[in-house]
Design an enzyme around this catalytic site. Structure first.
Site, PDB file in Angstrom:
ATOM      1  N   ASP A 181      -5.207   4.471   4.860  1.00 55.85           N
ATOM      2  CA  ASP A 181      -5.880   3.194   5.093  1.00 55.85           C
ATOM      3  C   ASP A 181      -7.355   3.342   4.710  1.00 55.85           C
ATOM      4  OD1 ASP A 181      -5.753   0.406   6.516  1.00 55.85           O
ATOM      5  OD2 ASP A 181      -7.546   1.388   7.304  1.00 55.85           O
ATOM      6  N   LEU A 182      -7.854   2.417   3.888  1.00 57.16           N
ATOM      7  CA  LEU A 182      -9.260   2.471   3.492  1.00 57.16           C
ATOM      8  C   LEU A 182     -10.147   2.145   4.691  1.00 57.16           C
ATOM      9  CD1 LEU A 182      -9.261   0.712  -0.009  1.00 57.16           C
ATOM     10  CD2 LEU A 182      -8.963   3.129   0.540  1.00 57.16           C
ATOM     11  N   ASP A 211      -5.099  -2.994   2.527  1.00 55.97           N
ATOM     12  CA  ASP A 211      -5.731  -1.768   2.024  1.00 55.97           C
ATOM     13  C   ASP A 211      -4.964  -0.532   2.488  1.00 55.97           C
ATOM     14  OD1 ASP A 211      -6.337  -2.158   4.680  1.00 55.97           O
ATOM     15  OD2 ASP A 211      -8.324  -1.268   4.556  1.00 55.97           O
TER      16      ASP A 211
END
Length: 758
Positions: A368-369, A411
């Site tokens: 996950d960004l 994301d």
């Protein structure tokens, strides 16, 4: 010398034989005339041959025409019953003989049955066999039969073709797999032409892909599969390249086959005719090809069928290509081109199934960004999408180090590894690869990510368990500080389970208004009188017990319930404020904390209007506290503050001094109070610089026209210094913890709280 009576008998016999032969050769065609009347027309079948069976000697005479139909010369085939028996298909022989016996010794008036007879080349012809009893002895026993065989192979071929053709159309309509339909089409045309073998090649881009060729050597099919088409790549490669029919009479000598003929010739394949398969919009989808084991070009019938087969194949290929495209869209992420969530789930299930049999572990990395939302909010969604595409390419660049890369939404990405030993190394490489500098809107940006790692079968043996474990591990990595990875641990599940239950309970509590409000007084530093109260929410659950406000406020933000919670607090606090006003404390301010996310909501200003109108609260007695982190030099924020001031509502900046943006923004904002963060108050005796900072903040606030509130005041020593520094209002345990509204009423009636100072 024969007598007259004997000659008469022979003449009668010959006439009977002639009549029988004429009857045997007649084919009756049933139909309708132009007038619609039912009619029967008779013609003579020329594709037939007669036979004469002497039942005493078991000799069988074949006519020259029948021998020719079976592929034999006139001098071939011994005139004996055993020869006939060998020519009849084994599955038909006993049946036909039984029917003949039944005919000879029964009461049947005629005999006509279908059977198969072997051609000299080895294949079987479909025939109609007719028999007429010609001669019987004195005891009425049959001694001689004559009859004929009519070749109906073409008729049966046509019937079989029609049946199989209709079956292909049915298979297409029912959505049968392409390979099954391909095989059925090939059986149709191989059945129509003896000695022909067929194949289908699909075209993917410029690559030839084996479709179906059940009669061709698999080694040859493997060589063709994966070849790039071109002007001299066999018959099929050339046909897909040119979009035209390619007829190669002799593979051994034709230059188009020079590079691959060594694969074909050992299997006796000498000629190949290839017809391009064209879609409804003119796109070349592949080829249908016919092979023969000797140099040859197609005759008229073969040429027609080659075109017809390609047209029929085009229906299947076009359908299959569209289905593959639909499947690709269903299993591919449109933005990045990576596999999507559905594809990932299917892949994990297949991997679990395979791993169960081979006892082979694997790893799932959930990526996950970090802070991706800020990119979308500050630079726009187009830039955010571009960043996601770059991240996708960076993950793809890991190559063979990973088994698959998927984007499962927003994301979030997932990586599958076929082992567990390198999970930590690959996770760190993912973090390093993602964090490389990129230019976004002309500025350098270093994206970061967090990674959660789950191991099969240690952390789960099902798709759901693995996803849950990796998600929990990811959450742990986020809590640790982001830009790192974390392995799943059972303790994390316990925490996650608690959070899940707590979130459900909180949602229910907010919806049913089960929380309570307490109030902490704000004291005028000179008079000691209560001039305001801060409304604070509290939650006690039967199972969870007392839940910290810090915890459940963050939880409400996370589950999207903060707006409902704030709305309830506003109505509840203002309603209580009106009660105090009616009790005579007309200037008492009521303070409510506002979530940053709620402040930006389009309905926030209308909500404040509704609360004021509904409760009768005086706008000048409603104070809204905004966290300092929200105070940015953002024109949208400025317009919100301006609208609130137009309503007459008081504004305060909470936790002042803990952020970085206040000083740059204060000159643009019209607020009424600044609230010095309690950590400054706690440190004022530990560090002289802190006292100087507090004094500077108070002085600056006064110069800008704000009143200053100090929170977290717990001792009279702190009180005295703040009074000396010019602070206006204090709030803290020195005078009162947050208490029930009825207890606030008692304090209000008690007057100045300074009189209790000892």
């Amino acid at each position: 010398m024969k007598s007259v009576s004997e000659l008469k008998k022979e003449i009668v016999t010959l006439r009977n034989e002639l009549d029988a032969l004429r009857e045997l050769n007649e084919i009756k065609t049933v139909g309708y005339s132009r007038d619609g009347e039912y009619s029967v027309s008779t013609h003579y079948e020329v594709n037939n041959g007669t036979w004469d069976w002497d039942l005493k000697t078991n000799n069988v005479y074949y006519s020259a025409s029948w021998k020719s139909i079976l592929g034999y010369e006139e001098h071939e085939l011994e005139p004996h019953f055993d020869v006939w028996a060998k020519l009849v298909h084994p599955e038909d022989k006993e049946f036909i003989l039984a029917k003949i016996q039944n005919y000879l010794y029964g009461n049947h008036q005629g005999f006509e049955h279908e059977m198969r007879m072997r051609h000299k080349s080895g294949h079987y012809l479909h025939t109609i066999t007719r028999v007429v009893q010609v001669t019987r002895d004195a005891k009425d026993n049959p001694i001689r039969l004559i009859g004929n065989h009519v070749d109906i192979s073409q008729q049966r071929k046509a019937e079989l073709f029609e049946h199989r053709y209709n079956n292909v159309l049915k298979m297409i309509a029912q959505g049968e797999p392409a390979i099954d339909v391909y095989n059925e089409i090939i059986h149709i045309y191989e059945g129509r032409h003896t000695g022909i073998r067929c194949s289908m090649i699909e075209l993917e881009g410029n690559i030839l892909k084996h479709g179906s060729a059940p009669s061709l050597p698999q080694e040859y099919c493997k060589v063709i599969d994966g070849l790039m088409n071109g002007p001299n790549i066999g018959s099929c490669g050339t046909s897909t390249y040119t979009g035209k029919r390619v007829v190669v009479e002799d593979i051994a000598t034709d230059p188009k086959w020079s590079s691959i003929k060594h694969i074909v010739l050992p299997y006796g394949m000498r000629s190949c005719w290839s017809e391009p398969v064209i879609s409804s919009i003119g796109e070349v989808l592949g080829t249908f090809a016919m092979y023969k084991d000797y140099p040859s070009v197609p005759n008229t019938e073969e040429s027609f069928d080659l075109s017809a087969a390609a047209r029929l194949t085009s229906i299947v290929m076009e359908r299959d290509k569209n289905q593959k495209r639909i499947k690709s869209l269903a299993y591919a992420d449109e933005l990045t081109g990576l596999a999507n969530r559905a594809h990932l789930f299917a892949s994990i299930k297949e991997l679990i199934s395979a791993s169960e049999k081979k006892h082979k572990p694997f790893s799932l990395l959930y990526i996950d960004l970090d802070n991706f939302k800020s990119v979308n909010d500050s630079l726009g969604h187009d830039i955010g999408d571009y960043l996601l595409q770059v991240i996708a390419q960076r993950l793809i660049s890991l190559g063979d180090k990973v088994d698959s890369v998927s984007r499962i939404g927003g994301d979030e990405f997932c990586v599958i590894l076929s082992d567990q030993d390198n999970a930590a190394l690959i996770a760190q490489e993912v973090i390093d690869t993602v964090s490389k500098t990129i230019k976004l809107s002309g500025r350098n940006f270093n994206p970061t990510c967090s990674v959660g790692i789950a191991l099969y079968p240690d952390d789960g043996t099902s798709l759901e368990c693995l996803l849950k474990a990796s998600d929990i591990a990811l959450y742990s990595a986020k809590k640790t500080g982001k830009n790192c990875f974390a392995f799943y641990k059972i303790e994390l599940s316990i925490i996650a389970e608690y959070h899940f239950r707590a979130e459900q309970y909180l949602r229910e509590a907010i919806e049913k208004k089960q929380l309570k409000l307490v109030y902490q007084p704000q004291i005028d530093i000179d008079s000691g009188m209560i001039v305001g109260v801060e409304a604070l929410s509290r939650w006690t659950h039967a199972e969870l017990g007392v839940v910290s406000p810090v915890e459940f406020i963050e939880m409400a933000e996370r589950i999207g319930m903060i707006k409902q919670l704030t709305e309830w607090v506003l109505y509840e606090a203002c309603s209580q404020g009106v009660k105090w006003h009616k009790a005579g404390f007309t200037d008492l301010r009521v303070t409510v904390n506002i979530s940053p996310t709620h402040l930006a909501d389009a309905d926030f200003i209308p909500l404040i209007k509704r609360v004021i109108e509904s409760t009768g609260m005086k706008s000048q007695c409603l104070e809204l506290e905004i966290t300092e982190s929200v105070v940015q030099t953002n024109h949208e924020d400025f317009s919100i503050f301006k609208s609130l001031k137009e309503l007459g509502v008081l504004l305060a900046i909470d936790d002042f001094g803990s952020g970085y943006s206040s000083f740059a923004s204060l000159k643009y904002l019209k607020v009424d109070y600044i609230k010095i963060d309690k950590y400054f108050i706690h440190d004022m005796f530990l560090d002289h610089k802190t006292e100087l900072l507090i004094g500077s903040m108070i002085e600056m606030g006064h110069h800008l026209g704000y009143k200053v509130i100090a929170e977290g005041v717990e001792t009279f020593e702190q009180f005295d210094i703040l009074k000396l520094l010019g602070c206006d209002i204090i709030q803290g345990y020195l005078f009162s913890k947050p208490i029930k509204p009825e207890d606030i009423s008692l304090l209000l009636n008690d007057g100045s709280l300074l009189k209790h100072r000892s």
